[in-house]
Design an enzyme around this catalytic site. Structure first.
Site, mmCIF file in Angstrom:
data_model
loop_
_atom_site.group_PDB
_atom_site.id
_atom_site.type_symbol
_atom_site.label_atom_id
_atom_site.label_comp_id
_atom_site.label_asym_id
_atom_site.label_seq_id
_atom_site.Cartn_x
_atom_site.Cartn_y
_atom_site.Cartn_z
ATOM 1 C CE LYS A 26 -3.049 -21.914 -15.193
ATOM 2 N NZ LYS A 26 -3.912 -23.003 -14.694
ATOM 3 N N GLY A 44 -0.057 -17.647 0.700
ATOM 4 C CA GLY A 44 -1.444 -17.199 0.575
ATOM 5 C C GLY A 44 -1.761 -15.979 1.419
ATOM 6 N N GLY A 50 4.349 -17.187 -2.450
ATOM 7 C CA GLY A 50 4.666 -18.313 -3.335
ATOM 8 C C GLY A 50 6.100 -18.371 -3.819
ATOM 9 N NE ARG A 102 6.322 -20.540 5.907
ATOM 10 C CZ ARG A 102 5.314 -21.020 5.203
ATOM 11 N NH1 ARG A 102 5.007 -22.302 5.279
ATOM 12 N NH2 ARG A 102 4.606 -20.230 4.417
HETATM 13 C C1 3PG Z 1 1.659 -22.047 4.167
HETATM 14 O O1 3PG Z 1 2.440 -22.991 4.011
HETATM 15 O O2 3PG Z 1 1.397 -21.229 3.264
HETATM 16 C C2 3PG Z 1 1.052 -21.851 5.514
HETATM 17 O O3 3PG Z 1 1.694 -22.613 6.474
HETATM 18 C C3 3PG Z 1 -0.438 -22.142 5.467
HETATM 19 O O4 3PG Z 1 -0.677 -23.473 5.124
HETATM 20 P P1 3PG Z 1 -2.087 -23.868 4.504
HETATM 21 O O5 3PG Z 1 -2.139 -23.250 3.135
HETATM 22 O O6 3PG Z 1 -2.138 -25.370 4.491
HETATM 23 O O7 3PG Z 1 -3.144 -23.277 5.400
#
Ligand code: 3PG
Ligand code: MG
Length: 396
Positions: free
Chosen positions: A197, A377, A354, A40
């Site tokens: 899952k 996410g 993930g 990142r």
């Molecule tokens: C992550 O690590 O997936 C992003 O930086 C978003 O973080 P968060 O899920 O705490 O919003």
């Protein structure tokens, strides 16, 4: 291409001396005060250096962890500044609290990290007063953090209501890659969806069956689908309460002409530990005390053949319990096939979400995919076909 629907840094005029508010993702994994994966940080480089070279004062806005609107020293971004400076190859400052005076005092071309945006109670509420206040410090806003764009927060969305908004270089690359993979892809398209899952990926699976020609299901979630088809999965991880849902997804796939590939041979063991005794069996031969921990070699070979006829691949989630040997075999084999096809120019491959990056790194092929997203996410929500607030804010 999607990103052309946005203003990018190409659309900026003379920005010398202007304050750029740039949302980046500095939510990096840390252990003992060290950054353990700097992917990142690398994603910040293109935009930060370009704006700095053009003489802007670059204020990097970011969060770290989930401090829930109050100052907590363990969530400070200060420890990330030195590792970021190293990756940038430039001096990088730190600002506890932005103010007009502090920003006026910065030299043109400065790069500064602003303290964790989530220390402010307004950030996660996308509070308009906070957005107005932060916007008053800048001349324009850049979102370069696709991986946080599923959040409707001040720094990911609200600022675009008050300032001219641009997609940064990493955002642009990410949107281009995702558009090619899922927006307007070359067919046949395959999706690999794996992971433990079904329950965490129901919406992804439902969206995929309408978009792809081949849906390859692996990982623990495949067991739920096998159980739905009447297979006895023994002691395997399996969400038995979701077999009805799994059958609905299989039905929807049929209706949409999407071929679902479930493993027909599997690697099983009676204990989940490194290098236990294993058996490779047909899915109908799993014993009561056994667990399915990986896809078997015959199925992998068939899946390799599926990839060979496809032009586009979207990959999310591992095929087996890849962190525990020898249950990484299917993930590694399929990832290597995808990587080789990509390198031969046969396949456009996009992966994200993930565990996926870790799995591809483990296979040693992350660099050989067309694009690997740093998003967790946000990547899943994109696969689900959801509008991401941070991306939508740039469209205005
Ligand atoms: C992550 O690590 O997936 C992003 O930086 C978003 O973080 P968060 O899920 O705490 O919003
Ligand atoms: Mg997250």
């Amino acid at each position: 291409m999607a990103s052309k629907a946005f203003r990018t840094l190409d659309d900026l005029g003379d920005i010398a001396g202007q304050a750029a508010l740039v949302r980046v993702d500095l939510n990096v994994p840390m252990a003992d005060g060290r950054v353990t994966d700097d992917t990142r940080l690398k994603a910040v480089v293109a935009t930060a250096t370009e704006l700095s070279d053009k003489g802007a004062k670059v204020l990097l806005l970011a969060h770290f962890g989930r401090p829930k609107g109050e100052y907590k020293p363990e969530f400070s971004l200060e420890p990330v500044v030195a590792p970021l400076a190293e990756v940038l190859g430039r001096e990088t400052g730190f600002m506890q609290r932005p103010s007009t005076d502090a920003i006026a005092g910065l030299a043109n071309g400065s790069i500064v990290v602003v303290e964790n945006s989530r220390f402010a109670p307004g950030e996660e509420k996308n509070d308009p007063d906070m957005a107005r206040m932060i916007a008053s410090f800048g001349d324009f806003y850049v979102n370069d953090a696709f991986s946080v764009s599923h959040r409707a927060h001040v720094t990911t969305a609200g600022l675009a209501d008050h300032l001219p908004a641009y997609a940064g270089r990493s955002m642009e690359r990410e949107l281009d890659a995702l558009e090619k993979a899922l927006g307007d892809p070359e067919h046949p398209v395959a999706a690999v969806v794996g992971g433990a899952k079904v329950s965490t990926k129901l919406d992804v699976l439902k969206a995929m069956v309408t978009k792809v020609d081949h849906l390859i299901i692996g990982g623990g979630m495949a067991n739920t689908f096998l159980a739905a088809r009447g297979v006895n999965v023994g002691k395997s991880l399996c969400e038995h309460d979701l077999t009805g849902t799994a059958n609905e997804i299989l039905g929807a796939a049929d209706a949409a002409d999407c071929t679902v590939h479930l493993p027909y041979d599997v690697v099983v063991a009676t204990e989940f530990a490194p290098n236990p005794p294993t058996r490779t069996v047909n899915v109908h031969e799993v014993a009561e005390e056994e667990m399915i921990l990986d896809v078997g070699p015959a199925a992998v070979e068939a899946l390799n053949d599926v990839l060979k006829i496809c032009r586009t691949l979207v990959w999310n989630g591992p095929m087996g319990a890849f962190e525990t040997p020898p249950f990484d075999m299917a993930t590694v084999a399929l990832a290597r096939t995808a990587a080789a096809l990509t390198q031969e120019g046969q396949l456009l491959s996009v992966a994200g979400g993930g565990d996926t990056v870790a799995a591809l790194n483990h296979a040693g092929v992350a660099g050989d995919f067309s694009f690997v997203s740093t998003a967790g996410g946000a990547f899943l929500e994109w696969m689900e076909g959801k509008a991401l607030p941070g991306v939508e804010a740039l469209r205005k």
